[in-house]
Design an enzyme around this catalytic site. Structure first.
Site, mmCIF file in Angstrom:
data_model
loop_
_atom_site.group_PDB
_atom_site.id
_atom_site.type_symbol
_atom_site.label_atom_id
_atom_site.label_comp_id
_atom_site.label_asym_id
_atom_site.label_seq_id
_atom_site.Cartn_x
_atom_site.Cartn_y
_atom_site.Cartn_z
ATOM 1 N N THR A 128 61.738 43.361 78.728
ATOM 2 C CA THR A 128 62.067 43.105 77.269
ATOM 3 C C THR A 128 62.485 44.493 76.672
ATOM 4 O O THR A 128 61.822 45.345 76.521
ATOM 5 C CB THR A 128 61.175 42.218 76.314
ATOM 6 O OG1 THR A 128 61.640 42.138 75.087
ATOM 7 C CG2 THR A 128 59.896 42.970 76.200
ATOM 8 N N GLU A 169 57.474 37.741 76.236
ATOM 9 C CA GLU A 169 55.998 37.860 76.506
ATOM 10 C C GLU A 169 55.313 36.725 76.509
ATOM 11 O O GLU A 169 54.313 36.537 76.769
ATOM 12 C CB GLU A 169 55.496 38.671 75.413
ATOM 13 C CG GLU A 169 55.861 40.215 75.263
ATOM 14 C CD GLU A 169 57.085 40.320 74.529
ATOM 15 O OE1 GLU A 169 57.905 39.766 74.404
ATOM 16 O OE2 GLU A 169 57.379 41.477 74.222
ATOM 17 N N LYS A 184 68.727 41.304 66.879
ATOM 18 C CA LYS A 184 69.136 40.198 67.802
ATOM 19 C C LYS A 184 70.440 39.817 67.848
ATOM 20 O O LYS A 184 70.824 38.791 66.955
ATOM 21 C CB LYS A 184 68.199 39.353 67.808
ATOM 22 C CG LYS A 184 68.211 38.473 69.271
ATOM 23 C CD LYS A 184 66.724 37.894 69.755
ATOM 24 C CE LYS A 184 66.615 37.439 71.145
ATOM 25 N NZ LYS A 184 65.811 36.657 71.388
ATOM 26 N N TRP A 205 68.917 42.256 72.258
ATOM 27 C CA TRP A 205 68.288 43.058 71.364
ATOM 28 C C TRP A 205 68.996 44.234 71.241
ATOM 29 O O TRP A 205 69.659 44.906 72.127
ATOM 30 C CB TRP A 205 66.675 43.495 71.684
ATOM 31 C CG TRP A 205 65.907 42.354 71.342
ATOM 32 C CD1 TRP A 205 65.366 41.815 72.654
ATOM 33 C CD2 TRP A 205 65.573 41.670 70.652
ATOM 34 N NE1 TRP A 205 64.531 40.750 72.051
ATOM 35 C CE2 TRP A 205 64.650 40.758 70.684
ATOM 36 C CE3 TRP A 205 65.681 41.867 68.986
ATOM 37 C CZ2 TRP A 205 63.965 40.108 69.824
ATOM 38 C CZ3 TRP A 205 64.922 41.035 68.215
ATOM 39 C CH2 TRP A 205 64.111 40.159 68.591
#
Ligand code: AMP
Length: 547
Positions: free
Chosen positions: A186, A330, A440, A445
């Site tokens: 991520t 996550e 975002k 991102w």
């Protein structure tokens, strides 16, 4: 204490592969080619899955080795989803939208040995792997192997040729369900991208939740349009849920613009779809320009960013009702889903529930923590940072030396999400803000800090603060508040030009404003709260640098 009499029954990906191939000959995966559908059944997928595993084993892939994919959502990607974890290796899905530096960092950090790539994006990967000596083999799918120009040290293979002739049965190894199966990085954190490693067990339990009625409620009769990329949190778990439920997966490949998406919908008539709000914004605009019946969609799950209430209304009118969901890389990602509670019949009341991020499933515990570290009540008003824990929530990030549980991201075994939320007494969460300093945009991102540093690498810029501002199409976009050495340098188009070679195109900010000093907090940091508020109040003279 008495012992349970139940069998261990390891929950492994190989079990899903073999189950779907034996049980669901009538369904499978189908990929859009731009003009037609390219279906493959679960039994055929099972054959190819075994063949790919044999081919990878011949390339030297063994237990725990990383095999990466750099691919769109398609049949071949689904084969890799089955084969790599089932043989005991780890599937690493590479995000196609990374900057070259991030991609190189991740490929090296994960120590990928083999990468499977779609021919259409092979040239992009060829640039990255010049700097990643760990990669030994590249397998090109959906096109000729020649699409990938191999740097020295890398052997190139054609996906189809490599697996042709391999046995269609594989004696899958015994695997502990807690072993690593899939990893995904991520960039939704500060600093370098961070790796999350899903286990066979976490994927299984998550898939059961995806299929369950309080999750996405999916079954054998559904055909699910998975627009959300397989490189971004396993396409929200749909590839594995598909094997479990025997549902048909409809894959858009690289055809992600509204027009081809709608053409594919007309051909495949999916009953269910999943994507981030930006995609639906585009689809809605296209539907207005060229009306088309999409009421074959009994439900559209939207998440990854807040769903605007107006979008929920609009899709109700299209006959394709939206269900709002929240999650993170996550969290595998399914964290919460908004399904109005039993007994709510008043449409306004129901709508008020539907716009929230929803309720948590039984396996996911949630709490809200305030600035002083105290738990905040679920009163629907008090806000705090959302912390979650559960069997498909990560407890650490990957590092080559073992998992790292940084206190900035983990708190007594709970994941700090960086999202600020309130929760109603009946358990419905509403996200109100974000503590992470990120933007975002279209589901991906941008690190505001990195963008600031890159902007400030231009010697004419003295100071630059970047904040997220709302954008109708992309949900959020970066806004730059800059101080320049002298007034003549306050030229947004030129500053943007300077950035063009340094950050991916989609990260280039459009909105700029110039001031003599960036607002700061008492400790001298950029006061981003104030900048956001002042932007909302139209306090800045904003230039659109695209003009
Ligand atoms: P990622 O790990 O890239 O999938 O990003 C996860 C983050 O996206 C969350 O921590 C939230 O900040 C944001 N997000 C995901 N779903 C929603 C949602 N339904 N509403 C608001 N923000 C969301």
């Amino acid at each position: 204490m008495i012992a349970s009499t139940m069998q261990p029954g390891e929950l492994t990906i190989a079990r899903l592969v073999e189950y779907s191939r034996r049980t669901f000959p009538e369904t499978g995966v189908t990929t859009w080619t731009g003009s037609e559908l390219r279906p493959i059944s679960f039994p055929e997928l099972g054959d190819r899955t075994a063949q790919l595993a044999h081919a990878l084993a011949k390339l030297g892939i063994g237990r725990g080795d990383r095999v990466a994919t750099f691919m769109w959502n398609n049949n071949e990607h689904q084969v890799a989803y089955g084969a790599v974890p089932s043989m005991g290796a780890v599937l690493h899905t590479l995000n196609l939208r990374l900057s070259p530096e991030q991609a190189v960092y991740i490929i090296k950090h994960a120590d990928d040995k083999v990468i499977i790539v779609d021919a259409s994006i092979a040239p992009m990967l060829a640039q990255y792997v010049k700097a990643t000596p760990n990669v030994k083999h590249v397998i090109v799918a959906n096109g000729p192997a020649s699409a990938f120009e191999a740097p020295e040290g890398i052997t190139v293979h054609s996906f189809d040729e490599l697996i042709a002739g391999e046995p269609t049965v594989y004696d899958w190894p015994e695997i502990d369900e807690r072993d690593a199966a899939v990893m995904c990085y991520t960039s939704g954190t500060t600093g370098d991208p961070k790796g999350v490693v899903y286990s066979h067990r976490s994927i299984w339990l998550h898939s059961m939740q995806v299929c369950s009625a309080s999750g996405m409620g999916l079954g054998n009769k559904d055909s699910v349009l998975a627009i959300v990329p397989m490189f971004h949190v396993m396409s929200w778990g749909l590839p594995y849920a598909a094997m479990m439920a025997g549902l048909t997966l409809v894959m858009p490949d690289r055809f992600l613009q509204p027009e081809p998406l709608l053409a594919m919908m007309a051909a495949a008539r999916p009953t269910f779809a999943a994507a981030v709000p930006t995609i639906w914004q585009g689809v809605a605009a296209q539907l207005k320009a060229a009306p088309q019946d999409i009421s074959h969609l009994r439900e559209v799950v939207v998440g990854g960013a807040a769903v605007p209430p107006s979008m929920i209304k609009q899709f109700d009118e299209f006959g394709a009702p939206i269900t709002h969901a929240w999650g993170m890389t996550e969290t595998s990602p399914l964290g919460s889903v908004s399904r109005p509670p039993f007994g709510v019949e008043d449409p306004d009341q129901e709508f008020a529930y539907r716009v929230t991020q929803g309720r948590f499933p039984a396996a996911v515990q949630a709490r809200l923590i305030d600035d002083d570290g105290n738990e905040v009540a679920w009163d629907g008003e008090s806000a705090g940072e959302l912390e979650v824990r559960g069997p498909w929530i990560t407890g650490a990030y990957y590092s080559p030396d073992g998992p790292v549980s940084d206190p900035a991201k983990f708190h007594d075994g709970w994941l700090r999400t960086g999202d600020v939320a309130s929760i109603s007494p009946d358990g419905f969460m509403t996200i109100v803000d974000r503590t992470k300093d990120l933007i975002k945009t279209g589901g991906e991102w941008i690190s505001s800090v990195e963008l600031e540093n890159t902007i400030m690498s231009n010697p004419v810029v003295t100071e630059a603060a970047v904040v997220a501002v709302p954008d109708e199409k992309w949900d959020e976009r970066p806004f730059v508040l800059a101080v320049v050495a002298d007034e003549a340098q306050a030229d947004a188009a030129k500053l943007r030009e300077h950035l063009a070679g340094l950050v991916p195109r989609w990260q280039l900010p459009e909105r700029w404003a110039f001031v003599t000093e960036v607002p700061k907090t008492s400790v001298g940091k950029f006061d981003k709260k104030r900048i956001r508020a002042e932007y909302a109040d139209a306090a800045y003279d904003v230039v659109d640098a695209r003009d």
